[in-house]
Design a protein around this motif. Sequence first.
Motif, short mmCIF file in Angstrom:
data_model
loop_
_atom_site.label_atom_id
_atom_site.label_comp_id
_atom_site.label_asym_id
_atom_site.label_seq_id
_atom_site.Cartn_x
_atom_site.Cartn_y
_atom_site.Cartn_z
N HIS A 151 -1.76 -4.88 -2.54
CA HIS A 151 -0.36 -4.82 -2.14
C HIS A 151 0.47 -5.85 -2.91
CE1 HIS A 151 2.91 -3.91 0.69
NE2 HIS A 151 3.14 -5.22 0.76
N GLU B 135 1.11 -4.83 -6.44
CA GLU B 135 2.23 -3.89 -6.52
C GLU B 135 3.56 -4.62 -6.45
OE1 GLU B 135 1.70 -1.28 -3.25
OE2 GLU B 135 0.03 -0.17 -4.14
N TRP C 7 8.23 -5.33 0.54
CA TRP C 7 6.78 -5.45 0.31
C TRP C 7 6.25 -6.75 0.90
CZ3 TRP C 7 7.28 -0.74 -0.84
CH2 TRP C 7 6.24 0.03 -1.34
N GLU D 290 1.57 1.80 4.30
CA GLU D 290 1.77 2.49 3.03
C GLU D 290 2.81 3.59 3.17
OE1 GLU D 290 -2.67 1.73 1.09
OE2 GLU D 290 -2.24 3.61 2.14
#
Length: 476
Positions: A317, A320, A332, A375
């Motif tokens: 994560h 990303e 995020w 997600e």
Amino acid sequence: MVNRYEPFPTVHLPEPIRTMVEDGADAIGCDAAYIALPTLAALASAIGNTRRLRLKRTWHEPAILWAAVVGESGTAKSPAMALALQWTKARQDEAVRTHKAAMSDYQHAEQLHAVRHKAWLQRAGHATEPGPDGPPEAPLRPTCERTWTDDATTEALVALLSENPRGLLLATDELSGWFQRMDRYTGGKGGDAAKWLEMFGGRSVVVDRKGSGFVHVPRAAVSVVGSIQPAILQRSVGDTNRENGLLARLLLAHPPRRAREWTDRDLDERTVEAVGAVYARLYGLAMDTNHDGQHNPRTVILTPEARRRFVAFYNAHNAEQVALDGDEAAAWSKLEGYAARFALILHLTRWAAGEPIDPDAVDEPSMEAGIALVEWFGREALRVYGRFSEAEGERAYRELIELIERKGGAITVRELLMARRSRYAKAEDATDALDGLIHDGLGEWERVEQGPDGGRPTKRFRLHAGADTKPPIRGR
């Protein structure tokens, strides 16, 4: 560019919650997300301050969710929320009835206390020396258990939280009022916002009152859920609520509009009872009490398998996040914590539903489900944020495709003119717009033969399955 909407992944919700969400959506004729988001927030508030998930010594996540259902007027947001929150509100209704009976007893006890106190004063006044007995003890005024509120002012919330240490759910049909209160104290400098950000973490909050001291809540836990129209959301967020992190903490779902048709389907009574039993067990969870009599959340740990899964997610994560910036990077950063929060909520819901699992140790299936929800919310956040920056041409392109989808994937020029009078002045304009979709490989014209009552044959545009709502790179 705005990606296509992905249906909410109800498969990751434990039973009987999954059945309630899916059957409720079918009964109302709305997207499952309209019920799933308020349900998750209600489950979180039922757990509240009683439990926290330990990721490591300096990182604990509470059962607190902030969620917003985004949709135009008339998309069944209100009935969906009413269905999802019926158990939360029913518990408060019962608590109010119990409180009324307790208040009646209290008023009677208060009257008796007044008589006894007067008699004690008389005895004390005639006594030549102090007696061994002190004044009679006054009865304690009962407090009413609260499970939810629609009052977003921090003064009201903190007063309620001081009497309800396990926390509350803020539920409102229109979240715009919540946004408006964020900076009302300090002329746009975020007076209320700062306190709300503390409540998101379940941390200490103090509210000063003019002339009456202050109210302190050591762990202010408030989950939030509401609905808001897309244009109002974009205006309400603004630069301030982006910069202070409020937007990043908000779980969003904006399903496309769809046509509703009458159905006799409804929630099965057995499902209603089963969900009610889950809430009853979650509300039965208690906070731990230390040797000083203070109430604290019980710490829930991760099983070794769940910990390995979370570490793998955390690393991927954050890899990303490096490629993101602005609103997307901020979202995020909050979603990594939400994975743990979802895992805690789903695990305790599984336990409350009767699964033979340890409620004090989140297992791998719960962590896997929590990550899957994060997600989905991450992709949905990118989709909603993308709408904030859409150019007019991109918006028109997307809305045209969504209109055709709502009409079953096909539309005539006449139907398009009737649906979009303000955009297409004449038939040639509507035809050009549909020809543009054909040029981009998204559909084709099909011949419609005359019906039994006669009439000239016409043509109808048919959208290809899975057509992309994004215009090609050359722009349209």
